[in-house]
Design a protein around this motif. Structure first.
Motif, mmCIF file in Angstrom:
data_model
loop_
_atom_site.group_PDB
_atom_site.id
_atom_site.type_symbol
_atom_site.label_atom_id
_atom_site.label_comp_id
_atom_site.label_asym_id
_atom_site.label_seq_id
_atom_site.Cartn_x
_atom_site.Cartn_y
_atom_site.Cartn_z
ATOM 1 N N LEU A 15 -17.047 -4.680 16.058
ATOM 2 C CA LEU A 15 -17.619 -3.335 16.265
ATOM 3 C C LEU A 15 -18.911 -3.037 15.325
ATOM 4 C CD1 LEU A 15 -14.319 -1.022 15.750
ATOM 5 C CD2 LEU A 15 -15.636 -1.319 17.653
ATOM 6 N N ASN A 16 -20.118 -3.032 16.125
ATOM 7 C CA ASN A 16 -21.324 -2.963 15.242
ATOM 8 C C ASN A 16 -21.526 -1.393 15.043
ATOM 9 O OD1 ASN A 16 -24.153 -2.712 14.687
ATOM 10 N ND2 ASN A 16 -24.483 -5.028 15.231
ATOM 11 N N LEU A 17 -21.125 -0.921 13.961
ATOM 12 C CA LEU A 17 -21.370 0.559 13.633
ATOM 13 C C LEU A 17 -22.743 1.123 13.805
ATOM 14 C CD1 LEU A 17 -18.666 1.308 11.052
ATOM 15 C CD2 LEU A 17 -18.503 1.432 13.498
ATOM 16 N N GLY A 18 -23.649 -0.019 13.441
ATOM 17 C CA GLY A 18 -24.997 0.530 13.559
ATOM 18 C C GLY A 18 -25.386 0.943 14.757
ATOM 19 N N THR A 19 -25.013 -0.151 15.710
ATOM 20 C CA THR A 19 -25.766 0.067 17.102
ATOM 21 C C THR A 19 -24.926 1.111 17.845
ATOM 22 O OG1 THR A 19 -25.862 -2.282 17.051
ATOM 23 C CG2 THR A 19 -25.758 -1.284 19.249
ATOM 24 N N ILE A 20 -23.495 1.138 17.609
ATOM 25 C CA ILE A 20 -22.843 2.436 18.057
ATOM 26 C C ILE A 20 -23.388 3.730 17.660
ATOM 27 C CG2 ILE A 20 -20.734 3.623 18.153
ATOM 28 C CD1 ILE A 20 -19.422 0.745 17.903
ATOM 29 N N SER A 37 -19.069 6.537 20.067
ATOM 30 C CA SER A 37 -18.013 6.469 19.161
ATOM 31 C C SER A 37 -17.421 4.996 19.098
ATOM 32 C CB SER A 37 -16.838 7.535 19.550
ATOM 33 O OG SER A 37 -17.585 8.862 19.577
ATOM 34 N N ALA A 38 -16.875 4.526 18.002
ATOM 35 C CA ALA A 38 -16.314 3.495 17.732
ATOM 36 C C ALA A 38 -14.708 3.277 18.330
ATOM 37 C CB ALA A 38 -16.393 3.039 16.298
ATOM 38 N N GLN A 39 -14.594 2.179 19.543
ATOM 39 C CA GLN A 39 -13.476 2.497 20.205
ATOM 40 C C GLN A 39 -12.759 1.260 19.135
ATOM 41 O OE1 GLN A 39 -13.394 1.098 23.981
ATOM 42 N NE2 GLN A 39 -11.216 0.071 23.992
ATOM 43 N N VAL A 40 -11.334 1.653 18.613
ATOM 44 C CA VAL A 40 -10.368 1.175 17.624
ATOM 45 C C VAL A 40 -9.122 0.641 18.226
ATOM 46 C CG1 VAL A 40 -11.549 2.077 15.710
ATOM 47 C CG2 VAL A 40 -9.743 3.505 16.743
ATOM 48 N N ALA A 41 -8.850 1.301 19.418
ATOM 49 C CA ALA A 41 -7.363 0.864 19.830
ATOM 50 C C ALA A 41 -7.422 1.344 21.321
ATOM 51 C CB ALA A 41 -6.246 1.279 19.211
ATOM 52 N N THR A 42 -6.425 0.926 22.132
ATOM 53 C CA THR A 42 -6.332 1.893 23.489
ATOM 54 C C THR A 42 -4.494 2.027 23.620
ATOM 55 O OG1 THR A 42 -7.927 0.645 24.621
ATOM 56 C CG2 THR A 42 -6.340 1.609 25.911
ATOM 57 N N VAL A 43 -4.265 3.276 23.968
ATOM 58 C CA VAL A 43 -2.856 3.601 23.973
ATOM 59 C C VAL A 43 -2.501 4.126 25.614
ATOM 60 C CG1 VAL A 43 -3.399 5.973 23.275
ATOM 61 C CG2 VAL A 43 -0.886 5.063 22.911
ATOM 62 N N VAL A 64 -13.146 6.553 17.104
ATOM 63 C CA VAL A 64 -13.730 7.349 15.615
ATOM 64 C C VAL A 64 -15.048 7.431 15.368
ATOM 65 C CG1 VAL A 64 -11.457 6.526 14.644
ATOM 66 C CG2 VAL A 64 -13.586 5.282 14.206
ATOM 67 N N ASN A 65 -15.433 8.544 14.880
ATOM 68 C CA ASN A 65 -17.046 8.699 14.579
ATOM 69 C C ASN A 65 -17.361 7.465 13.768
ATOM 70 O OD1 ASN A 65 -19.247 9.434 12.680
ATOM 71 N ND2 ASN A 65 -19.187 11.228 14.357
ATOM 72 N N PRO A 66 -18.531 6.772 14.160
ATOM 73 C CA PRO A 66 -19.099 5.734 13.438
ATOM 74 C C PRO A 66 -19.331 6.050 11.832
ATOM 75 C CG PRO A 66 -20.694 6.208 15.107
ATOM 76 C CD PRO A 66 -19.244 7.096 15.333
ATOM 77 N N ASP A 67 -20.061 7.065 11.974
ATOM 78 C CA ASP A 67 -20.509 7.706 10.582
ATOM 79 C C ASP A 67 -19.214 7.798 9.647
ATOM 80 O OD1 ASP A 67 -23.296 7.581 10.362
ATOM 81 O OD2 ASP A 67 -23.263 9.328 11.716
ATOM 82 N N VAL A 68 -18.179 8.442 10.252
ATOM 83 C CA VAL A 68 -16.861 8.805 9.340
ATOM 84 C C VAL A 68 -16.229 7.457 8.971
ATOM 85 C CG1 VAL A 68 -14.733 9.972 9.409
ATOM 86 C CG2 VAL A 68 -16.710 11.224 10.416
ATOM 87 N N PHE A 69 -16.186 6.638 9.992
ATOM 88 C CA PHE A 69 -15.700 5.182 9.946
ATOM 89 C C PHE A 69 -16.396 4.447 8.624
ATOM 90 C CE2 PHE A 69 -13.882 1.332 12.382
ATOM 91 C CZ PHE A 69 -13.136 0.768 11.175
ATOM 92 N N GLN A 70 -17.817 4.603 8.788
ATOM 93 C CA GLN A 70 -18.526 3.965 7.530
ATOM 94 C C GLN A 70 -18.379 4.510 6.267
ATOM 95 O OE1 GLN A 70 -21.012 1.240 7.999
ATOM 96 N NE2 GLN A 70 -20.583 1.145 5.933
#
Length: 487
Positions: free
Chosen positions: A52-57, A63-69, A110-116
């Motif tokens: 996951l490249n949060l900067g590019t996203i 938004s950053a994809q962290v899983a699939t359900v 998740v929001n990439p800024d919040v993840f960061q």
């Protein structure tokens, strides 16, 4: 069907995931097969793969994809909510929790800024690629009703993610130099002083650098022009190199902001006049600087000494790291002066906290503020303070004794303190010439030795001839001394 039975069954259904390192709740969630709503494979997690490249996203506004359900036959009128924990390792002892979004395809983001922000909080601010550990708490939601699936220890899909963080606005190098010039135009590597990082670690997590230097009066009488350059600039230095200088409104001030200049000369560099031993500090994350007269020692006026200044308590070898044994009760403050001259300081917003382990209180906090600092018990404390960061620790001393060849370096011989813990006394008999030291809290973390008139922490063994003695350790300001009186 009863709600309790429904959520118990739902917890069992969600317990089946595609994550290899999933652990069943202990004890397992209870269920009643006769009341099953859907099969145990009705919920399936698929962990995120790749990097996951949060900067590019973030730049792309995504938004950053962290899983699939995926859900099968999920109960009507209920929706699934997932909260993701972010941690530095798979122990999950230090976590930051984030809200997630789940789209119609079951993609969890998740929001990439919040993840960061979570990574910065619990792992690091360093922009280098890293491994981040995540897990999910699941909730069943119906309107305003929100129920945790399973129990408070039930988590799903504990996985390791590869992440490239968002690059910080200020890039920070591993080293910096204070460069000075007498005319503001001639700059050389020889006229420089290296700044030292406040502690080991990434400069993004520990961005404070400082130096101490004894400036002669004639060196600064007409003012020294100065700038801050990075390690890479220093290594490839040229006379045209330009670094960071004070802002236009504080060029000759003792503190302020640092700004980048394309060309440094006497018109826009800093101007320095302070003579004597000086502590100069920069914070490269905040891009700020300050310098003060370096301080030999600190007093600790407080309840234990009637808010007076009988002797200094903390001493230093480098004008940055201070330490000492201090008698404390109630509350206290720090002062660099033997009196109330307006430079005293304490804490802000109750920043000090204590934990108790094996009957010993250990506290830590940041000594920046005007409020008194409190201690949990009247006692002797071993105190440390980093003056550049004001990070302070207090370790309660609950026992102090002698240990050495006379008792085979086993358990320490307990000494008895006076009322304010500044003098400790014991009678001892040495059957033969021996070596020994003072030790505290029955371990070697804090010990004194060396010259009997100038004891130091971690000092050499003390040598004493055979005989019977009364030994008195005196802790009323440094140097610490011991009186050894033959009986």
């Amino acid at each position: 069907m009863k709600k309790a039975a429904f959520f118990s069954i739902l917890a069992l259904c969600l317990g089946f995931t595609a994550c290899d390192n999933y652990e069943e709740p202990n004890p397992p969630a209870q269920s009643n097969p006769q009341e099953a709503i859907f099969q145990a494979d009705g919920v399936t997690f698929t962990p995120q793969t790749g990097t996951l490249n949060l900067g590019t996203i973030n730049e792309e506004g995504g938004s950053a994809q962290v899983a699939t359900v995926s859900l099968t036959d999920f109960p009507e009128n209920y929706t699934l909510k997932l909260v993701m924990d972010v941690a530095p390792d798979n122990k999950f002892e230090k976590v930051q929790s984030l809200d997630t979004e789940i789209n119609e395809e079951g993609v969890v983001t998740v929001n990439p800024d919040v993840f960061q922000g979570a990574i910065n909080e619990v792992i690091t601010k360093d922009p280098a690629a890293l491994k981040v550990y995540t897990r999910f708490a699941a909730y069943a939601v119906n309107g305003k009703t929100e129920v945790r699936i399973g129990d408070p220890t039930t988590y799903y899909c504990a996985e390791e993610l590869s992440v490239v963080p968002i690059a910080p606005s200020n890039l920070i190098e591993e080293g910096y130099y204070f460069m000075y010039s007498t005319d503001g135009k001639t700059w050389t590597k020889e006229n420089s002083i290296e700044l030292v990082q406040a502690a080991q670690g990434s400069p993004y997590d520990i961005p404070t650098f400082s130096f101490t230097y004894d400036f002669p009066v004639d060196m600064v009488a007409d003012g020294l022009y100065w700038q801050i350059i990075s390690l890479s600039q220093y290594q490839g230095f040229s006379s045209n190199s330009a670094g960071l200088v004070p802002g236009a409104d504080n060029q000759d001030g003792h503190d302020g902001d640092l700004v980048a200049e394309s060309n440094v000369n006497g018109d826009n560099s800093g101007l320095f006049f302070m003579d004597g031993m000086v502590l100069f500090t920069v914070n490269m994350e905040e891009r700020t600087f300050n310098y003060i007269q370096a301080i030999e020692s600190f007093y600790t006026p407080g309840d234990a000494n009637g808010w007076s200044f009988p002797y200094a308590s903390l001493y230093t070898d480098d004008y940055i790291n201070y330490k000492g044994l201090v008698s404390l009760s109630g509350s206290f403050k720090f002062s660099p002066d033997a009196g109330w001259n307006g430079r005293d300081f304490g804490q802000s917003n109750s920043s000090f906290s204590y934990k108790e382990e094996d009957g010993i209180y250990v506290g830590e906090g940041t000594a920046i503020g005007g409020d008194n600092i409190s201690v949990p018990e009247a006692s002797l404390y071993y105190m440390t303070m980093n003056y550049t960061t004001r990070a302070t620790t207090l370790t309660q001393i609950v026992s102090l004794g002698m240990i050495g060849g006379f008792n085979d370096w086993g358990s320490q011989l307990a000494m008895t303190p006076n009322d304010d813990f500044t003098e400790w006394t014991v009678d001892v008999k040495f059957e033969s010439d021996t070596e020994w030291k003072f030790r505290m809290n029955d371990n070697w973390d804090i010990n004194l030795g060396g010259d009997v008139q100038n004891l130091t922490f971690g000092g050499d063994n003390i040598k004493t001839d055979a005989g019977s003695y009364t030994v008195k350790l005196i802790l009323k300001g440094q140097p610490y001394a011991v009186e050894i009186t033959k009986k």
